[in-house]
Each structure stands twice: as C-alpha cells, then as structure tokens.
Design a protein around this motif. Structure first.
Motif, PDB file in Angstrom:
ATOM      1  N   PRO A   1       0.292  -1.155  -0.256  1.00  0.00           N
ATOM      2  CA  PRO A   1      -0.152   0.122   0.148  1.00  0.00           C
ATOM      3  C   PRO A   1       0.861   1.206   0.486  1.00  0.00           C
ATOM      4  O   PRO A   1       0.595   2.468  -0.438  1.00  0.00           O
ATOM      5  N   LYS A   2       2.176   1.326  -0.020  1.00  0.00           N
ATOM      6  CA  LYS A   2       2.797   2.209   0.305  1.00  0.00           C
ATOM      7  C   LYS A   2       4.203   1.676  -0.084  1.00  0.00           C
ATOM      8  O   LYS A   2       5.015   1.246   0.617  1.00  0.00           O
ATOM      9  N   VAL A   3       4.936   3.068  -0.924  1.00  0.00           N
ATOM     10  CA  VAL A   3       5.604   2.671  -1.575  1.00  0.00           C
ATOM     11  C   VAL A   3       6.970   4.721  -2.008  1.00  0.00           C
ATOM     12  O   VAL A   3       6.334   5.601  -2.243  1.00  0.00           O
ATOM     13  N   ASN A   4       7.753   4.488  -1.432  1.00  0.00           N
ATOM     14  CA  ASN A   4       8.329   5.780  -1.061  1.00  0.00           C
ATOM     15  C   ASN A   4      10.033   5.249  -1.724  1.00  0.00           C
ATOM     16  O   ASN A   4      10.880   4.327  -1.621  1.00  0.00           O
ATOM     17  N   GLY A   5      10.153   6.612  -3.096  1.00  0.00           N
ATOM     18  CA  GLY A   5      11.718   6.093  -3.553  1.00  0.00           C
ATOM     19  C   GLY A   5      11.584   5.687  -4.753  1.00  0.00           C
ATOM     20  O   GLY A   5      10.745   6.094  -5.866  1.00  0.00           O
ATOM     21  N   ASN A   6      12.375   5.534  -5.213  1.00  0.00           N
ATOM     22  CA  ASN A   6      12.409   5.133  -6.931  1.00  0.00           C
ATOM     23  C   ASN A   6      12.321   3.719  -7.208  1.00  0.00           C
ATOM     24  O   ASN A   6      13.385   3.047  -6.745  1.00  0.00           O
ATOM     25  N   VAL A   7      11.104   3.388  -7.970  1.00  0.00           N
ATOM     26  CA  VAL A   7      11.153   1.915  -7.988  1.00  0.00           C
ATOM     27  C   VAL A   7      10.924   2.206  -9.432  1.00  0.00           C
ATOM     28  O   VAL A   7       9.726   2.831 -10.315  1.00  0.00           O
TER      29      VAL A   7
END
Length: 161
Positions: free
Chosen positions: A117-123
């Motif tokens: 549900p939560k992603v932070n950063g360069n993906v």
C-alpha cells in the motif's frame, strides 16, 4: 552531559526485531561468503552470500541473494531477491521478482511485481496497471488468433454462419 545517550539515538527497528526474535532462534546469524540452502534466525545478516530460503525477524542483505525471504523487517543493498514477504522493507540498488510488504522504502529498485500500500523512493516495475492491461489484452488477442488459425487449418471444423 553530552556523552550520555539519548532515547532518540535508538533505532525502532531494533526493538521490533527483538520482539520478533522471541518466536525464532534468539542467536543472531551472520553469513559471509557462503551459499546455504536455508537460514532461520532472529536477526540474520548475509554478506556476499546466497540462500534459497531465509526466515527471520530482521534480515539484512549486503551484496547477497535470497530465493524466498520472509522477515518482519528487511534491509537489502546491492542484492537480489526472488520472492519476499515482510512488513517493512528498505532497499538500495536491489532487483526482485515479487515483493509483498506493508511499507517499502527504495533507492533504485527494479522489480516485476510489488504488492504494497505504501512505496517511497525510486522504483521501476515491469507490470504497471497499463502494462498489465496491455499484456492481458495481447494474450487474449493471441489466443483468439491461435484459435482462428487452428480452426482454419482443420478441414473437419464446423463453419458457423
């Protein structure tokens, strides 16, 4: 007074890992320059190693690979993970196939599928909602064309009008 440690200096993940360690082996496991079939422990650290299966409350991978990893918290740097299930995931320069996590913090992550549900950063993922729809539509069109081709080559196939 400045030499005394403050409460804020503690890492909250260490407390969480200690709680999770109660159900697993309490002894920390450190693996360096080794290939193993499976690893199970409270706090597992792997450096330049590979494991088919890893189960830990806290897992740290440095230039390592894991086929299946299940951990409460996971921190990976310059590593490869096949399938991971975790609550908190912190990744740097890592490649994976499938990640399932409650929270992902990433710096240069390449993955096929990420379920979180939560992603932070360069993906960077292979399957975004648009590419998943395009792949599904292409697969359906390919099946339809193959069916038509096989029906056209079969002299005994019934012709519908």
């Amino acid at each position: 007074m400045s030499n005394q440690p403050h409460e804020n200096d503690r890492n909250p993940l260490e407390d969480f890992a200690a709680e999770m360690s109660e159900g697993l082996e309490s002894t920390p496991v450190n693996i360096t320059d080794t290939n193993v079939d499976s690893v199970e422990g409270g706090q597992v650290t792997m450096r330049q190693s590979a494991a088919r299966s890893v189960q830990a409350s806290a897992l740290q991978l440095e230039e390592s690979g894991a086929g299946f990893a299940r951990a409460g918290t996971m921190d990976a740097s310059n590593s490869a993970i096949g399938f991971a299930v975790t609550k908190q995931l912190s990744l740097r320069n890592t490649t994976s196939s499938v990640l399932i996590a409650q929270e992902v913090e990433a710096d240069s992550l390449r993955s096929v599928v990420i379920l979180t549900p939560k992603v932070n950063g360069n993906v960077k993922t292979v399957f975004t909602p648009v590419t998943a729809f395009a792949a599904g539509a292409g697969f359906a069109a390919g099946l339809w064309a193959l069916r038509r081709l096989i029906a056209g080559l079969n002299p005994f196939a019934r012709r519908r009008r």
